[in-house]
Design a protein around this motif. Structure first.
Motif, PDB file in Angstrom:
ATOM      1  N   LYS A   1     -23.252   1.249   1.544  1.00 27.47           N
ATOM      2  CA  LYS A   1     -23.348  -0.186   1.761  1.00 27.47           C
ATOM      3  C   LYS A   1     -24.626  -0.518   2.514  1.00 27.47           C
ATOM      4  CE  LYS A   1     -18.503  -1.661   1.717  1.00 27.47           C
ATOM      5  NZ  LYS A   1     -17.453  -2.401   2.475  1.00 27.47           N
ATOM      6  N   ASP A   2     -25.034  -1.785   2.382  1.00 33.46           N
ATOM      7  CA  ASP A   2     -26.223  -2.257   3.090  1.00 33.46           C
ATOM      8  C   ASP A   2     -25.835  -2.604   4.523  1.00 33.46           C
ATOM      9  OD1 ASP A   2     -28.720  -3.128   3.733  1.00 33.46           O
ATOM     10  OD2 ASP A   2     -28.563  -5.046   2.693  1.00 33.46           O
ATOM     11  N   MET A   3     -25.567  -1.563   5.318  1.00 31.03           N
ATOM     12  CA  MET A   3     -25.192  -1.755   6.719  1.00 31.03           C
ATOM     13  C   MET A   3     -25.513  -0.472   7.474  1.00 31.03           C
ATOM     14  SD  MET A   3     -21.044  -1.483   6.577  1.00 31.03           S
ATOM     15  CE  MET A   3     -20.198   0.056   6.145  1.00 31.03           C
ATOM     16  N   PRO A   4     -25.719  -0.558   8.780  1.00 36.46           N
ATOM     17  CA  PRO A   4     -26.063   0.651   9.545  1.00 36.46           C
ATOM     18  C   PRO A   4     -24.893   1.599   9.657  1.00 36.46           C
ATOM     19  CG  PRO A   4     -25.775  -1.239  11.011  1.00 36.46           C
ATOM     20  CD  PRO A   4     -25.729  -1.768   9.616  1.00 36.46           C
ATOM     21  N   PHE A   5     -25.188   2.884   9.577  1.00 40.32           N
ATOM     22  CA  PHE A   5     -24.216   3.959   9.785  1.00 40.32           C
ATOM     23  C   PHE A   5     -23.008   3.852   8.853  1.00 40.32           C
ATOM     24  CE2 PHE A   5     -26.144   3.172  14.063  1.00 40.32           C
ATOM     25  CZ  PHE A   5     -27.001   4.267  14.021  1.00 40.32           C
ATOM     26  N   ALA A   6     -23.272   3.591   7.564  1.00 45.17           N
ATOM     27  CA  ALA A   6     -22.171   3.594   6.601  1.00 45.17           C
ATOM     28  C   ALA A   6     -21.624   5.007   6.449  1.00 45.17           C
ATOM     29  CB  ALA A   6     -22.648   3.067   5.246  1.00 45.17           C
ATOM     30  N   THR A   7     -22.495   6.015   6.642  1.00 42.46           N
ATOM     31  CA  THR A   7     -22.072   7.416   6.533  1.00 42.46           C
ATOM     32  C   THR A   7     -22.094   8.074   7.906  1.00 42.46           C
ATOM     33  OG1 THR A   7     -22.995   7.587   4.303  1.00 42.46           O
ATOM     34  CG2 THR A   7     -22.585   9.645   5.465  1.00 42.46           C
TER      35      THR A   7
ATOM     36  N   TYR B   1     -33.624   7.469   8.139  1.00 41.93           N
ATOM     37  CA  TYR B   1     -33.194   6.381   9.013  1.00 41.93           C
ATOM     38  C   TYR B   1     -31.937   5.751   8.434  1.00 41.93           C
ATOM     39  CZ  TYR B   1     -34.336   3.136  12.808  1.00 41.93           C
ATOM     40  OH  TYR B   1     -34.337   2.438  13.995  1.00 41.93           O
ATOM     41  N   THR B   2     -31.092   5.203   9.308  1.00 43.84           N
ATOM     42  CA  THR B   2     -29.873   4.576   8.809  1.00 43.84           C
ATOM     43  C   THR B   2     -30.203   3.446   7.839  1.00 43.84           C
ATOM     44  OG1 THR B   2     -27.794   3.508   9.470  1.00 43.84           O
ATOM     45  CG2 THR B   2     -29.739   2.968  10.779  1.00 43.84           C
ATOM     46  N   ASN B   3     -29.417   3.356   6.783  1.00 47.25           N
ATOM     47  CA  ASN B   3     -29.544   2.305   5.767  1.00 47.25           C
ATOM     48  C   ASN B   3     -30.809   2.446   4.917  1.00 47.25           C
ATOM     49  OD1 ASN B   3     -28.208   0.128   4.587  1.00 47.25           O
ATOM     50  ND2 ASN B   3     -29.402  -1.393   5.697  1.00 47.25           N
ATOM     51  N   ALA B   4     -31.315   3.680   4.802  1.00 41.07           N
ATOM     52  CA  ALA B   4     -32.508   3.898   3.974  1.00 41.07           C
ATOM     53  C   ALA B   4     -32.156   4.134   2.512  1.00 41.07           C
ATOM     54  CB  ALA B   4     -33.314   5.087   4.502  1.00 41.07           C
ATOM     55  N   GLY B   5     -30.860   4.405   2.226  1.00 39.63           N
ATOM     56  CA  GLY B   5     -30.442   4.614   0.840  1.00 39.63           C
ATOM     57  C   GLY B   5     -30.009   6.026   0.522  1.00 39.63           C
TER      58      GLY B   5
END
Length: 445
Positions: A229-235, A209-213
């Motif tokens: 980063k602690d944000m959705p869809f950083a990658t 899931y997005t932002n799972a690490g």
């Protein structure tokens, strides 16, 4: 392209929930929708969970609910409303007219975030195609002057194209061009995967899931600097790096785009070339944020997307779970998941490592599970090497695990037993065809 709210707009976030919806799940969805809105820089002035007993085909909510929400929007001075659901073009247009405010549905919200995050040419192509697919059906929202036509010349010419027809044609032409460019991307990626298979090194893909690490784990294992980063869809753009496992085995590890509940189908289609990296992987490491109250629901969402890609355990891939962010749990919850991770292996239940990418705790346990999964394809070779075959012995020591080695004192002949990966065993046979070699499948550990 997509009519969107400005960062300064006061925004009301609404999550429509079924009457029998799990309260924790509904709250998690509302929290996530607010996070997505904040990721776009929208100013959230209020948030609400609205029970939805029946879906209205023209306005999504019933007339009474629409009127009630209008009063709330006016009282808040909201310029935009985020609906945490996929709206039809008609529903979106009618709500905007009723509320006199911009309306953004979940699909549009996610597409806008992807558009802001895309940094490479490939990523921008994929996002643009997804946005055009979404916008094409919503042209009616933008163009209200449908009677204004571009006339032809003379009595032979027809009335010409309406503005909306012109725009739809231009969008279709642009989409065709983007698909052609993405086909080139797909061919290039296929060539890269073919070269990697020829290497031949196993591939491990981090999914979740997005932002799972995922990116944090990737950076530690690969000693890399992918944005985490602690944000959705950083990658959005997958990255592949070669690493060495603790035993010295060479592995290709891939960081991939995060999934999300109700991931727009337009994005799945546009990112298929990228997501094929997931389908081609030998092992999937499903990174889960176990500090998320709805982590079981998130797991189901990820598995649904994997299934849509013909990937995952149901399609024959080996899956390992990384239970990340364990450092954020209470002592009782931490003890519970550690107990669950130690349970004997059961059919259909993937092995799991309890860990924290932030502190580095549990990474060794995760890599041990990866090694164990990879070793299931290992081959045990038994062979004899004369003194002139020293190069073969050196190759085995470098690329495999020598389990037994005995040297005959009189002849100098070495009798060896070595464990190698399936591809390395094949390479050894081809490289040293003169050796007497017997092979057997390695026992599963």
């Amino acid at each position: 392209m997509i009519e969107r709210a400005a960062p300064s707009d006061n925004t009301l976030v609404i999550h429509p929930a079924a009457p029998d919806a799990d309260p924790a799940r509904a709250e998690a969805r509302l929290e996530e929708a607010c996070g997505l809105a904040e990721a776009l820089g929208l100013k959230i002035v209020d948030r609400a969970e609205e029970k939805l007993r029946k879906l209205d085909p023209s306005t999504y909510f019933g007339s009474g609910k629409v009127a009630m929400l209008k009063d709330r929007i006016v009282a808040l001075g909201a310029d935009a409303v985020v609906i945490d659901a996929a709206l039809t073009p008609v529903q979106q247009r009618n709500l905007e007219r009723a509320w006199n405010a911009k309306v953004i549905d979940r699909t549009g919200l996610i597409l806008e975030i992807f558009a802001e995050r895309a940094s490479t040419k490939e990523g921008r192509l994929q996002v643009e195609l997804a946005r055009l697919t979404y916008a094409r059906s919503r042209l009616v929202r933008t163009w209200t002057h449908l009677e204004r036509q571009r006339g032809g010349r003379g009595f032979l010419a027809g009335p010409g194209e309406t503005q909306i027809e012109t725009d739809r044609r231009l969008i279709s032409e642009r989409m065709a061009k983007l698909r052609a460019e993405l086909e080139d991307v797909k061919r290039t990626r296929a060539l890269h995967r073919k070269r990697r298979r020829a290497a031949p090194w196993p591939t491990v893909a981090l999914v979740g899931y997005t932002n799972a690490g995922k990116s944090t784990i990737f950076n530690i294992l690969a000693d890399s600097a992918v944005l985490a980063k602690d944000m959705p869809f950083a990658t959005l753009d997958p990255t592949v790096r070669a690493i060495r496992s603790p035993s010295g085995r060479k592995i290709l590890i891939s960081d991939t785009v995060g999934f999300i509940t109700d991931l727009p189908t337009e994005l799945i289609a546009a990112f298929r070339a990228t997501l094929e990296e997931v389908r081609e992987a030998d092992i999937l490491v499903h990174v889960r944020d176990v500090s998320d109250p709805d982590h079981e629901g998130r797991k189901a969402d990820v598995e649904a997307v994997l299934d849509a890609l013909d990937a995952g355990a149901e399609h024959g891939q080996r899956v390992i779970e990384a239970w990340n962010k364990a450092d954020r749990l209470s002592e009782a919850d931490r003890a519970d998941i550690e107990w669950r991770a130690r349970l004997p292996k059961r059919p259909g239940v993937p092995p799991a490592a309890v860990m924290s990418a932030a502190t580095g705790e549990g990474l060794d346990a995760l890599m041990a599970l990866v090694e164990q999964a990879l070793s299931m394809d290992d081959t045990v070779l038994r062979f004899r090497a004369d003194p002139e075959d020293a190069q073969a012995l050196a190759w085995v020591h470098e690329n495999g695990d020598v389990l037994e080695e005995r040297v005959d004192a009189e002849s100098g002949t070495t009798f060896a037993v070595a464990r190698l990966s399936g591809p390395d065993a094949g390479r050894f046979r081809r490289r040293f065809p003169g050796l007497e070699i017997s092979a057997e499948k390695a026992a599963a550990e």
